[in-house]
Design a protein around this motif. Structure first.
Motif, short mmCIF file in Angstrom:
data_model
loop_
_atom_site.label_atom_id
_atom_site.label_comp_id
_atom_site.label_asym_id
_atom_site.label_seq_id
_atom_site.Cartn_x
_atom_site.Cartn_y
_atom_site.Cartn_z
N PRO A 175 0.66 -1.62 0.04
CA PRO A 175 -0.07 0.35 -0.42
C PRO A 175 0.47 0.91 0.07
N THR A 176 0.70 2.20 -0.53
CA THR A 176 0.98 3.28 -0.90
C THR A 176 0.55 4.66 -0.83
N VAL A 177 0.97 5.88 -0.88
CA VAL A 177 -0.01 6.94 -0.90
C VAL A 177 0.02 7.68 -1.94
N TYR A 178 -0.38 9.14 -2.46
CA TYR A 178 -0.27 9.94 -2.93
C TYR A 178 -0.98 11.51 -2.48
N PHE A 179 -0.57 12.84 -1.61
CA PHE A 179 -0.72 13.40 -1.31
C PHE A 179 -0.98 14.87 -1.96
N TYR A 180 -1.97 15.12 -2.69
CA TYR A 180 -2.44 16.37 -3.81
C TYR A 180 -2.85 17.90 -3.32
N ARG A 181 -1.98 18.55 -3.62
CA ARG A 181 -2.69 20.10 -3.24
C ARG A 181 -3.44 20.68 -4.37
N THR A 182 -4.52 20.89 -4.10
CA THR A 182 -5.76 21.35 -4.86
C THR A 182 -5.03 22.73 -5.77
N ASN A 183 -5.29 22.20 -6.70
CA ASN A 183 -5.25 23.90 -7.72
C ASN A 183 -6.47 24.74 -8.23
N ASN A 184 -7.74 23.74 -7.33
CA ASN A 184 -8.99 25.12 -7.09
C ASN A 184 -9.57 25.03 -8.80
N GLN A 185 -8.95 24.15 -9.77
CA GLN A 185 -9.62 23.76 -10.96
C GLN A 185 -11.08 22.68 -10.31
N PRO A 186 -11.74 22.93 -11.17
CA PRO A 186 -13.71 22.95 -11.24
C PRO A 186 -13.08 20.71 -11.62
#
Length: 432
Positions: A38-49
């Motif tokens: 199991p692995t995880v990738y965290f992404y910060r929103t770029n506020n695009q719909p």
């Protein structure tokens, strides 16, 4: 700890018709840990719909599964021999959507690899035996709009490099790179077949694949552990490597962790301590495996020393011992494959390790930039849990050129002292 609400679970099948039949698995595939990684990738929103919009993610996954069609199959058994194989059924990968009240920064502050985080952010998986799916993916949308992509891939069919190859292809397709894999995968696992009986030769002992005598301080798989993520800056890594002449970043960092773990565990000087490692043999074989070889091409290796030798010498000594665990070539790998041909590779001992030992794995080659799906690179990528105490992953630190992140597990009683000793040693790097 905030909870996660599961929204949907479905199968994503390849976007086009894919080959049927079976993929033969090598002895290195069979000897891998039988289970999901199991692995995880965290992404910060770029506020695009359209940020990680579920249909777009599923569409790119379906197209990625065309080239990587075995991942849409199921683990199976050869009817004649009972040998584990991949049945290319095209049934699809499991895709889950979820939402959580976590904000990304809260999650980053709390996250350490552990059962609780794995259960929140990675799909639940069945028993890892035939017939079972090979790929599970979960997109969890956070309160702030950020996203966690959690993956569970069956270790019998991929190692870390192959898993990264798939994610990089999936991300490239999502970014608009078309349906073709930038590096086509190679599923010919017979490149790692044992040699014919007449020329088979087991030239080494391969203790890493044998049941270890009952140690004085055993740590069983699944036992309680404490985990941590520790970052070393570029200047700290450079100073450490200066004390480990000729050592790679991975070996230098692992050498320091090995020293500090021995001290934190308060082990007697005459106790034996073994540093286990995994070595990617793709480029070390003669001839090398194709660049896109998709399967398990790593071997377990180790180096043995006494605790007194590890803690009583400068860190460069431990780095030289680490080199002994990571310098094997073609003859060693072929010897191992031949050895595994003569044992029950599907049922090798896979328990925990002694409290005196350490198991180090390099994820340095897994680029965060290549896991960019079109909305920005992940701000963190790492394992979702540790299997038992004594594990350490060495990874690139996100957003910090030349920095290194460690994901580490130790016995709960040893971790506070390890943190203290490790911080002291890192502080000394620029003062000696």
């Amino acid at each position: 700890m905030a909870m996660v609400e599961l929204l949907t679970t479905e199968l994503v099948v390849p976007a086009e018709e894919t080959p049927a039949g079976a993929v033969w698995l090598s002895n290195l595939d069979l000897a891998a840990r039988r289970g999901y990684t199991p692995t995880v990738y965290f992404y910060r929103t770029n506020n695009q719909p359209e940020f990680f919009e579920a249909d777009a993610v599923k569409d790119s996954l379906a197209r990625a599964l065309v080239a990587f069609y075995p991942l849409a199959g199921r683990l199976g058994l050869d009817a004649a021999t009972g040998r584990v194989q991949i049945d290319c059924t095209g049934e699809g990968a499991v895709f889950v959507t979820a939402r959580s009240e976590y904000a990304l920064d809260e999650l980053l502050n709390e996250f350490v690899p552990c059962d609780e985080m794995r259960n929140l952010l990675v799909p639940a998986t069945p028993a890892p035996n035939p017939p079972c799916p090979l790929l599970f993916a979960q997109v969890t949308r956070l309160r702030c709009g950020g996203v966690v992509l959690g993956l569970a891939v069956h270790h019998s069919v991929v190692d870390a490099r192959s898993a990264a190859h798939f994610v990089e292809t999936w991300a490239s397709i999502a970014r608009g790179g078309g349906g073709d894999a930038p590096l086509p995968p190679c599923f010919d696992h017979r490149l790692l077949s044992a040699r014919p009986p007449a020329t088979r030769a087991v030239l080494y002992d391969h203790p890493e694949y044998k049941l270890e005598p009952a140690p004085e301080h055993a740590v069983a798989a699944g036992s309680t552990y404490a985990s941590a993520i520790i970052t070393l800056s570029e200047s700290q890594v450079s100073a450490l490597k200066a004390r480990c002449t000729g050592a790679s970043t991975f070996r230098a960092v692992v050498a320091l962790v090995w020293q500090c773990a021995c001290r934190a565990r308060s082990l007697p000087a005459n106790a034996e301590t073994r540093l286990f490692s995994m070595v990617d043999m793709r480029a070390r074989l003669a001839p090398p495996l194709p660049p896109g070889y998709f399967g398990n091409a790593v071997i377990r290796t180790s180096a043995l020393a006494t605790v007194g030798e590890v803690v009583g010498n400068p860190v460069g000594y431990a780095a030289r011992r680490a080199l002994a665990a990571t310098s094997q070539g073609d003859d060693y790998a072929r010897s191992l494959v031949d050895y595994l041909e003569g044992v029950d590779a599907m049922n090798l001992p896979r328990s925990g390790i002694s409290r005196a030992h350490l198991r180090a794995i390099s994820w340095m080659g897994m680029s965060l930039h290549d896991s960019e799906f079109g909305w920005g690179a992940p701000v963190f990528m790492g394992p979702a849990l540790m299997y038992y105490s004594g594990f350490v992953y060495v990874m690139q630190a996100p957003g910090k050129e030349g920095a290194v992140a460690l994901a580490l597990s130790l016995e709960p009683e040893s971790m506070p002292e390890f943190r203290k000793v490790f911080a002291e040693e890192v502080a000394r790097l620029h003062t000696i």
